[in-house]
Design a protein around this motif. Structure first.
Motif, mmCIF file in Angstrom:
data_model
loop_
_atom_site.group_PDB
_atom_site.id
_atom_site.type_symbol
_atom_site.label_atom_id
_atom_site.label_comp_id
_atom_site.label_asym_id
_atom_site.label_seq_id
_atom_site.Cartn_x
_atom_site.Cartn_y
_atom_site.Cartn_z
ATOM 1 N N ALA C 19 16.888 30.655 -27.066
ATOM 2 C CA ALA C 19 15.942 29.689 -25.816
ATOM 3 C C ALA C 19 15.264 28.759 -26.401
ATOM 4 O O ALA C 19 15.102 27.589 -26.015
ATOM 5 C CB ALA C 19 15.066 30.844 -25.083
ATOM 6 N N GLY C 40 16.639 25.634 -17.748
ATOM 7 C CA GLY C 40 16.899 26.337 -19.081
ATOM 8 C C GLY C 40 16.654 25.689 -20.394
ATOM 9 O O GLY C 40 17.225 26.309 -21.461
ATOM 10 N N GLY C 42 14.096 25.577 -21.925
ATOM 11 C CA GLY C 42 13.069 26.164 -22.727
ATOM 12 C C GLY C 42 11.694 26.028 -22.674
ATOM 13 O O GLY C 42 10.856 26.326 -23.389
ATOM 14 N N LYS C 43 11.391 25.174 -21.566
ATOM 15 C CA LYS C 43 10.074 24.931 -21.265
ATOM 16 C C LYS C 43 9.088 25.942 -21.106
ATOM 17 O O LYS C 43 8.008 26.315 -21.737
ATOM 18 C CB LYS C 43 9.906 23.959 -19.879
ATOM 19 C CG LYS C 43 10.909 22.638 -20.221
ATOM 20 C CD LYS C 43 10.801 21.729 -18.819
ATOM 21 C CE LYS C 43 11.299 22.601 -17.904
ATOM 22 N NZ LYS C 43 12.886 22.754 -17.770
ATOM 23 N N SER C 44 9.484 26.812 -20.117
ATOM 24 C CA SER C 44 8.806 28.032 -19.834
ATOM 25 C C SER C 44 8.688 28.848 -21.092
ATOM 26 O O SER C 44 7.657 29.783 -21.142
ATOM 27 C CB SER C 44 9.345 28.704 -18.798
ATOM 28 O OG SER C 44 9.307 27.968 -17.503
ATOM 29 N N THR C 45 9.717 29.139 -21.704
ATOM 30 C CA THR C 45 9.687 30.107 -22.873
ATOM 31 C C THR C 45 8.806 29.621 -23.870
ATOM 32 O O THR C 45 8.000 30.301 -24.420
ATOM 33 C CB THR C 45 11.000 30.225 -23.303
ATOM 34 O OG1 THR C 45 11.995 30.504 -22.544
ATOM 35 C CG2 THR C 45 11.127 31.170 -24.689
ATOM 36 N N GLU C 168 5.336 24.170 -13.138
ATOM 37 C CA GLU C 168 5.765 23.908 -12.053
ATOM 38 C C GLU C 168 4.673 24.299 -11.072
ATOM 39 O O GLU C 168 5.076 25.177 -10.210
ATOM 40 C CB GLU C 168 7.076 24.332 -11.840
ATOM 41 C CG GLU C 168 8.273 24.005 -12.820
ATOM 42 C CD GLU C 168 9.481 24.116 -12.342
ATOM 43 O OE1 GLU C 168 9.753 24.241 -11.053
ATOM 44 O OE2 GLU C 168 10.327 24.318 -13.137
ATOM 45 N N LEU C 398 17.081 37.348 -16.221
ATOM 46 C CA LEU C 398 16.737 36.754 -17.431
ATOM 47 C C LEU C 398 17.172 35.241 -17.368
ATOM 48 O O LEU C 398 17.128 34.445 -18.534
ATOM 49 C CB LEU C 398 17.703 37.228 -18.392
ATOM 50 C CG LEU C 398 17.414 39.080 -18.532
ATOM 51 C CD1 LEU C 398 18.482 39.484 -19.485
ATOM 52 C CD2 LEU C 398 16.028 39.025 -18.828
ATOM 53 N N LEU C 399 17.678 34.745 -16.180
ATOM 54 C CA LEU C 399 17.884 33.137 -16.089
ATOM 55 C C LEU C 399 16.540 32.278 -15.977
ATOM 56 O O LEU C 399 15.400 32.997 -15.394
ATOM 57 C CB LEU C 399 18.912 32.870 -15.350
ATOM 58 C CG LEU C 399 20.232 33.650 -15.104
ATOM 59 C CD1 LEU C 399 21.199 32.966 -14.108
ATOM 60 C CD2 LEU C 399 20.767 33.427 -16.478
ATOM 61 N N SER C 400 16.701 31.089 -16.261
ATOM 62 C CA SER C 400 15.689 30.090 -16.106
ATOM 63 C C SER C 400 15.604 30.008 -14.443
ATOM 64 O O SER C 400 16.289 30.177 -13.780
ATOM 65 C CB SER C 400 15.651 29.095 -16.696
ATOM 66 O OG SER C 400 16.529 28.114 -15.879
ATOM 67 N N GLY C 402 15.194 27.608 -12.357
ATOM 68 C CA GLY C 402 16.124 26.358 -11.705
ATOM 69 C C GLY C 402 17.724 27.117 -11.779
ATOM 70 O O GLY C 402 18.360 27.153 -10.589
ATOM 71 N N ASN C 403 17.961 27.846 -12.624
ATOM 72 C CA ASN C 403 19.541 28.378 -12.582
ATOM 73 C C ASN C 403 19.423 29.514 -11.549
ATOM 74 O O ASN C 403 20.481 29.667 -10.811
ATOM 75 C CB ASN C 403 19.852 28.740 -13.981
ATOM 76 C CG ASN C 403 20.090 27.654 -14.982
ATOM 77 O OD1 ASN C 403 20.920 27.029 -14.525
ATOM 78 N ND2 ASN C 403 19.478 27.467 -15.991
HETATM 79 N N1 ATP Z 1 13.481 37.144 -20.861
HETATM 80 C C1 ATP Z 1 14.729 36.557 -21.057
HETATM 81 N N2 ATP Z 1 15.776 37.233 -21.643
HETATM 82 C C2 ATP Z 1 16.846 36.638 -21.672
HETATM 83 N N3 ATP Z 1 16.854 35.369 -21.687
HETATM 84 C C3 ATP Z 1 16.069 34.512 -21.328
HETATM 85 C C4 ATP Z 1 14.768 35.167 -20.802
HETATM 86 N N4 ATP Z 1 13.826 34.180 -20.615
HETATM 87 C C5 ATP Z 1 14.421 33.045 -20.764
HETATM 88 N N5 ATP Z 1 15.710 33.124 -21.131
HETATM 89 C C6 ATP Z 1 16.775 32.255 -21.150
HETATM 90 O O1 ATP Z 1 16.214 30.981 -22.041
HETATM 91 C C7 ATP Z 1 16.426 29.982 -21.775
HETATM 92 C C8 ATP Z 1 15.248 29.149 -21.449
HETATM 93 O O2 ATP Z 1 14.598 29.571 -20.174
HETATM 94 P P1 ATP Z 1 13.084 28.799 -19.675
HETATM 95 O O3 ATP Z 1 12.843 29.723 -18.460
HETATM 96 O O4 ATP Z 1 12.417 28.524 -20.822
HETATM 97 O O5 ATP Z 1 14.043 27.372 -19.138
HETATM 98 P P2 ATP Z 1 13.001 26.392 -18.416
HETATM 99 O O6 ATP Z 1 13.088 25.072 -19.279
HETATM 100 O O7 ATP Z 1 11.556 26.876 -18.050
HETATM 101 O O8 ATP Z 1 13.848 26.058 -17.132
HETATM 102 P P3 ATP Z 1 13.435 25.810 -15.400
HETATM 103 O O9 ATP Z 1 13.103 24.302 -15.366
HETATM 104 O O10 ATP Z 1 14.857 26.372 -14.951
HETATM 105 O O11 ATP Z 1 12.303 26.587 -15.316
HETATM 106 C C9 ATP Z 1 17.441 30.086 -20.436
HETATM 107 O O12 ATP Z 1 18.807 29.898 -20.727
HETATM 108 C C10 ATP Z 1 16.953 31.560 -20.119
HETATM 109 O O13 ATP Z 1 18.255 31.891 -19.328
#
Ligand code: ATP
Ligand code: ATP
Ligand code: MG
Ligand code: MG
Lengths: 288, 341, 507, 341
Positions: C19, C40, C42-45, C168, C398-400, C402-403
């Motif tokens: 991520a 996805g 990785g912003k939230s992560t 968001e 486990l998806l972000s 938006g996905n």
């Molecule tokens: N707990 C988790 N277990 C497995 N994969 C995860 C987990 N959390 C996030 N991911 C994966 O890590 C990647 C980054 O996710 P993240 O939520 O950080 O995206 P994002 O940039 O916030 O997207 P969005 O704009 O859709 O919110 C994605 O591919 C997501 O599927």
């Protein structure tokens, strides 16, 4: 106004108690009184029995039949009955108190001792023996276990008790327990099942494992009678449950009439096996 | 899934003053309506048997509710967090046995026995709590294991024999005597009932007004959100289970005093009655909602039902059938009532 | 000025997903720092690592120049880091005030009992600061998603943090609320708070952000000043290519046959006598403020909620819809605004969610599942909608965000309904994907599907709709042709309160 | 945009072919590890008692698992939907009694008795399902009520007497005889075990490959989302409970055949063992996850434990203590294993 006599028993679902109920119902018919019969699910539920007792008293009965799970716990309510001039007849096992006008009972300890004698005789006074008992803490469970064990210890030094386990009178559980005991003791010569469910469990286990052992049972019921007839079970002790029920109601009626009653009404116990199972005297105390 | 319709007790809405105004608020009317099933049952039994609605029998019903009621209160805490406690019955017995050890085996004075019972309850609850919060064992399994463990230990410690309290003269006072009866002879309500109501009031205050209560609801509503808010979720969970255990200790004292003995084999199966009382009282097993008053009503519905059927001399096998049906109906009525709301 | 937060070479992997891949970030006091990237990316992560929700695999985090280990949300709070999570994290059974101060309740006597009046008063203060009309004692479960979002924001504000992360925060908010939020954010910026702001709404970022950090596939791409960087170049950094912005021409659908007629729809106070028609091949926009009742109307037509009165005709035939099953049977689909609660079985995998409403189609002998066909279909949609997932067997949870949204869309595309209600379909979706969804909606309309699009983003409504229906307080207050609609006209109708409408009708 | 998805590790799961490759896939290794607790227990008991690891005893363990295993499978379906079924034990008994009525009281031929048992199980399950899905009674209460109702009905119908199957000669064949033993005399595995495994295989296929199974999981994961997908949630829920009931009917046949009688008083308490097996097997009580193989392992853990302790002649009160501890440990091991994953 009909005479109402509730019987609060130790149990209700087991065949033994159903036979007691049958006797009580018979006496009710003969003496033209109304009886009810109830008991808790397991013999551990002392407080549930006391709730039953107090509901029975609330119905303002003429007299009361009571088989105490723990006699001390019931004393306050029995005192209440005494104060309300409701005669109490104890049945099955006694109450540690002078409130009951009489007690209709089987001496379970002596009966189990007889079972031990028969077992010893049948296995040649030596070898390994095990017990499947229905309950570890209830009066009947303890008395039958101890009656059997004490006699073995005192009289038959060459007999070794290898295991005592408890199956709650549940036929399936008792079967599994008996099987495990058979597995654990390849030289086991005999097994005692301390009530109907336990005895049937032992019979089932012997059948399933195809082991030849001496089985001594307790109480009756169709399966036990069949097992004795076909030789799987050597014999069993029977009490006179129908008699207990009958005598309890009869005693209550007599007490109401002001008749004097003996302190104890011994309803007796019998050993029965292939040879005497058809004897009318025995057949009369057996239930299906 | 969030349950949008359920009402939390902790959020009684803007309080208008004056007792009369309070009584006629819709929220209060709602709560009063919860008694409906109970009242219907009682009215029915009064007509069915003249022996039912009599002081003695009412007292008997109250007495019969005490133990299950206290256990149900213990369960309420755990269930509101979204957990479950299957060990309440055998834990009660274990506490009674420990009181027996302290009072009868060791001959220590009564207050120590009371403390011991509550302490061992809290200790058992603490252990379940640690298993659940720290080792992440699901509550069902942790408390199932606890149930068996305590059942076995009670038998081991007591030597599979009841322990009698004959040498502790004041012991039966806890449950059997009547403090109220001494003051008002016409109302011989046994102390057990007094204790039940006191436990209920304290539990209600804790659940609605204390920090612990707040976290209890919060955990049941959304544990993850609580954790993300920086709350020490594990700690509070352990506290909840310990409190629940301590309440089981009180139940242990009640039953031991009632029977004047600690019966080591008793207790299994009691958990279902306690949980049933909680759920009949409107607490959801998925957590986040629940009231002590509901639980108490639930416990009374169960004991009125049992008592009434016995008084009517219904055959025992039919008693079971009817009880099953009535439990379902009572809950269904409650659901209808809430839906209308 | 020294940065409050510096993140260097931070990596974080989940099973099957890397991520974050040596991500970097820097936050100055008194700035609003936007974090951008596709779904996805990785912003939230990244922000969850900073807020102590996840533990980092490697890399370092410096707060005030000191290397720190943010091991729990509590540790983050102690460092002065507050966060509004992308997904709501509320306790539905508790009140708004109780939610805000969970873990920090004002105590009364003995430090054990709660001081509810103080609690509610403190919450009220924060609501006032947000100019939010909300009784602090309302149960959160009874609030709309938008109000719940405001409660989350109020909660983050209540910490008086030095670092405020907002993931968001406006996804569910309307313009007025966004304005209030921005006012508060600007005020905080003035006080020297560092704000991290994640959003997919470009116009918002223009208004509020000072700098932008762009991420792609868990990697750091660039940090640029917002004011001087053209949007197009930010977008191309995000998606790694140019994005064409074609403006679709709006077809005339006024002659098409009517597929759905709703008359006299009533439901409590939420829906008051709503009537509308929907034509084949048409995109009908539903505009209005939060709580206007658009979601309620969609749910009522779909049979998700019981109605008090109303007639529904599908293809000119009277139908009774008592359950979503009936609705789907009549070819009506509904994509909910709250995907987590009403759209997805998040504990199950991607493929199951995609086929959830069309499962009967993937059976042999009507009983057993054709697993291969399910997998193939799911893969097709994953490709078509560019859903970022390691496999179609990945759990949706486990998806972000938006996905996840795209999976709900896939579900309804697969169901192939004639009439589709899209309730906030682009909520939480990145620009690239957004334009994909716009294209998709147009394509669907062109195929002859009738679409109702509920959206709180006016530009989106204006851009997409062939016709716009405006609602206020459970009533339809007006209807606009695409050609004549403007933001001002919509806002006017959206704020027409009951008495005003009556007057307007009388006139 | 399409090129971006290609960059994500979506290619890692391309399934390698070949049985060897499959066996060494992490997913498979995972599943094998689930047997760990069971193996540890078995190894321990083999060392503790030479009588444990013997064909006879292994067969006994298999047979002892049959009833609980089948009940646990029934429970698995319900638990995966996020529900619970407390009535499985007494439902089993009720079905056995109904088989007795058909075969012994009415003297109808054996196949009709089998059909009756399964039919009445399905009917009871159907009733619970309707209560839960249509009247929205919580599963705990609906099935608790059902449990009591069926317990009472079994007693009423049988006249509180066991019903014997002596007049139906083939009846004991169902459970006691050994089809396998007739073919391979060294393996006298009773038919009950064969039935258990067949039920497990069919249940596993239904749960994983059928529409019903998919909805079962979906309901447990998010019922509201399933409803809003246009699925007839009520219908499928009722089907799940009916299927579960039908499986209890099979358990009823097994126990009746084993005891050659329908024992109307038996059954209560069996539900806890069944649910425990399910949860030990890794199924979450909150729904949405679960496997039949896990349930079967759970059931075996319980019966190996019981059998082993009995073979070791551990005092019964200690057996209970140890069982409690081991159940917690087994689940904790499983949790650790999953966490490592
Ligand atoms: N707990 C988790 N277990 C497995 N994969 C995860 C987990 N959390 C996030 N991911 C994966 O890590 C990647 C980054 O996710 P993240 O939520 O950080 O995206 P994002 O940039 O916030 O997207 P969005 O704009 O859709 O919110 C994605 O591919 C997501 O599927
Ligand atoms: N779960 C609920 N409980 C109580 N009231 C609700 C609930 N959901 C919505 N409402 C109320 O119903 C009315 C209409 O809300 P609805 O969600 O339909 O509005 P909307 O136009 O879709 O706005 P949004 O932009 O928030 O989606 C509002 O008054 C709202 O407060
Ligand atoms: Mg995100
Ligand atoms: Mg909406």
């Amino acid at each position: 106004q009909e005479t109402y006599i509730p019987l609060v028993s130790k149990g209700f679902q087991h065949q033994f108690w159903q036979a007691v109920k049958q006797g009580a119902d018979q006496a009710a018919k003969d003496y033209k009184v109304r009886v009810t019969f109830e008991g808790p699910e397991t013999e551990a539920m002392v407080d549930k029995q006391i709730d039953m007792l107090s509901a029975a008293l609330a119905k303002k009965p003429a007299a009361l039949g009571f088989a105490a799970l723990d006699s001390k716990a019931a004393i306050p309510l029995l005192k209440k009955a005494q104060a309300a001039k409701i005669p109490v007849v104890a049945f099955d096992s006694g109450v540690d108190s002078d409130i009951p006008v009489t007690t209709a009972t089987t001496d379970n300890k002596a009966a189990a001792a007889l079972a031990a004698d028969k077992m010893a005789e049948l296995i040649g006074k030596s070898g390994e023996v095990a017990l499947v008992v229905h309950d570890q803490t209830s009066r009947t469970g303890i008395d039958r276990r101890d009656g059997f064990l004490d006699r073995m210890k005192s009289t038959y030094p060459n007999i070794k008790i290898v295991s005592v386990q408890y199956g709650g009178g549940d036929q399936l559980k008792s079967t599994e327990i008996a099987k495990s005991i058979l597995q654990a003791s390849p030289n086991l010569k005999g097994m005692f099942g301390a009530n109907e469910g336990s005895a049937i469990g032992v019979v089932n286990a012997a059948k399933e494992t195809k082991r030849k052992i001496v089985i001594v049972g307790y109480d009756s019921g169709k399966q036990q009678k069949d097992a004795i007839k076909d030789g799987t079970m050597a014999g069993a002790i029977t009490q006179n449950p129908v008699g207990i029920g009958y005598k309890t109601v009869e005693a209550a009626v007599k007490a109401l009439k002001g008749e004097t009653l003996p302190k104890v009404i011994d309803t007796g116990f019998y050993w029965y096996d292939k040879s005497n199972i058809a004897d009318p005297k025995i057949a009369a105390v057996l239930y299906d | 899934m969030a349950d949008h319709t359920a009402a939390t007790p902790s959020t009684t809405t803007a309080s208008p003053t004056g007792i009369a105004a309070r009584l006629f608020r819709p929220a209060t009317r709602q709560k009063l309506l919860a008694f409906a099933s109970l009242l219907v049952l009682m009215i029915f039994f009064s007509f069915a048997s003249s022996n039912f609605m009599q002081t003695d029998n009412m007292v008997a019903i109250l007495q019969a509710t005490a133990v299950n009621g206290v256990l149900a209160i213990a369960c309420t805490f755990v269930i509101v967090t979204g957990g479950i406690d299957l060990s309440v019955g055998t834990m009660m017995t274990f506490c009674a046995v420990m009181a027996g050890v302290v009072l009868t085996y060791w001959g220590l004075p009564l207050p120590l026995g009371i403390v011991a019972s509550i302490f061992f309850g809290a200790l058992c609850g603490f252990t379940s709590g640690v298993l659940i919060a720290k080792l992440k064992v699901p509550p069902f399994i942790a408390t199932l294991g606890m149930m068996m463990l305590l059942k076995g230990l009670s038998l081991v410690i007591s030597g599979t024999k009841p322990i009698y309290f004959n040498d502790t003269p004041g012991f039966t006072y806890i449950s059997q005597e009547s403090l109220i009866g001494e003051l008002i002879p016409a109302l011989p309500i046994p102390n057990a009932v007094l204790i039940l109501f006191n436990v209920a009031i304290v539990a209600s205050i804790v659940l609605n007004k204390s920090v612990l209560g707040r976290y209890t609801f919060a955990l049941g509503s959304n544990e993850e959100a609580v954790r993300l808010s920086g709350v020490n979720v594990d700690f509070w969970k352990i506290v909840v289970y310990s409190v629940s255990g301590a309440i089981c200790g009180i139940a242990g004292l009640l039953i031991a005093s009632r029977l004047n003995s600690a019966q080591p084999a008793l207790g299994q199966g009691y958990e279902l009655d306690a949980i049933a009382a909680v759920v009949i009282g409107g607490t959801s097993l998925s957590g986040g909602t629940g009231t002590i008053i509901g639980t108490i009503i639930g416990a009374f519905i169960m004991s009125v039902l049992t008592n009434g059927l016995r008084i009517m001399s219904v055959a025992q096998e039919w008693q079971t059938v009817v009880t099953g049906v009535i439990i379902i109906l009572a809950v269904y009525m409650d659901i209808l009532r809430r839906r209308k709301q | 000025m020294n940065p409050i937060v510096v993140i260097r070479n931070l990596s974080k992997s989940f099973p099957g997903v890397r991520a974050l891949d040596r991500a970097q970030f820097e936050l100055l006091p008194g700035e609003v720092h936007a974090l951008m990237g596709e779904n996805g990316a990785g912003k939230s992560t990244l922000m969850k690592v900073l807020a102590g929700v996840y533990r980092k695999d490697e890399g370092e985090i410096l707060v005030d120049g000191q290397a720190v280990d943010v091991e729990s949300p509590r540790a983050a709070q102690a460092l002065g880091i507050g966060i509004v999570h992308q997904e709501l994290n509320l306790m539905n059974h508790l009140s708004a005030a109780q939610n805000i101060f969970i873990g920090r309740e004002p105590r009364g006597r003995f430090g054990m009992f709660l001081d509810e009046p103080a609690l509610n008063a403190k919450a009220e203060t924060i609501f006032q600061r947000l100019r939010l009309q909300l009784d602090p004692r309302t149960l959160v479960g009874d609030l709309t998603v938008a109000k719940q979002q405001m409660v989350e924001i109020a909660k983050a504000l209540s910490f008086d943090s030095r670092v405020l992360i907002m993931d968001e925060p406006t996804a569910a908010l309307n313009n007025a609320e966004i304005e209030e939020l921005f006012r508060v954010v600007r005020q905080l910026r003035g006080e020297g708070v560092g704000v991290v702001y994640i959003s997919h709404k470009m116009d918002e970022l223009r208004q509020i952000a000072d700098r932008v950090t762009i991420m792609r596939d868990g990697q750091y791409i660039a940090t640029v000043p917002m004011a001087t960087t053209p949007m197009a170049s930010i977008i191309s950094m995000m998606v790694g290519r140019e994005l064409s912005q074609e403006v679709p021409d709006i077809p005339d659908t006024s002659g098409n046959p009517i597929v759905l007629t709703v008359r006299g729809l009533k439901r409590g106070v939420a829906i008051k006598d709503v009537a509308f028609t929907l034509r084949k091949g048409e995109i009908l926009g539903f505009a209005g403020l939060m709580g206007a009742g658009r979601t309620e109307v969609a749910r009522a037509v779909f049979g998700a909620d019981a109605i008090d009165a109303g007639e529904i005709e599908v293809h000119g035939k009277r139908v009774t819809i008592r359950s979503p099953q009936d609705a789907v049977g009549h070819g009506i689909g509904y994509l909910s605004e709250d995907r987590k609660h009403f759209g997805l079985a998040t504990g199950l995998d991607v493929e199951t969610n995609v086929v959830l409403s069309s499962l009967q189609r993937f059976t042999n002998a009507g009983m057993f599942l054709d697993q291969a066909a399910i997998e193939k279909t799911a893969k097709d949609y994953v490709r078509q909608l560019s859903i970022k997932t390691p496999s179609v067997q990945q759990l949706v949870r486990l998806l972000s965000g938006g996905n996840q949204q795209k999976i709900v869309i896939a579900k309804w595309l697969l169901r192939d309904c004639d009439i589709l209600f899209f309730d906030e379909p682009t909520r939480g979706i990145d620009v690239g994907a957004k334009s994909e969804i716009y294209k998709l909606l147009h394509a669907l309309a062109a195929q002859g599907k009738a679409i109702v699009m509920i959206s709180s983003e006016l530009p989106e409504v204006l851009r997409m709709s062939h016709r716009i229906l405006v609602m206020c307080e459970g009533r339809v207050t007006g209807e606009l042709k695409a050609s004549e609609a403007t933001q001002e006209k919509i806002m006017h109708l959206a704020t027409l309160r009951e008495s005003a409408t009556l007057a307007a009708l009388a006139a």
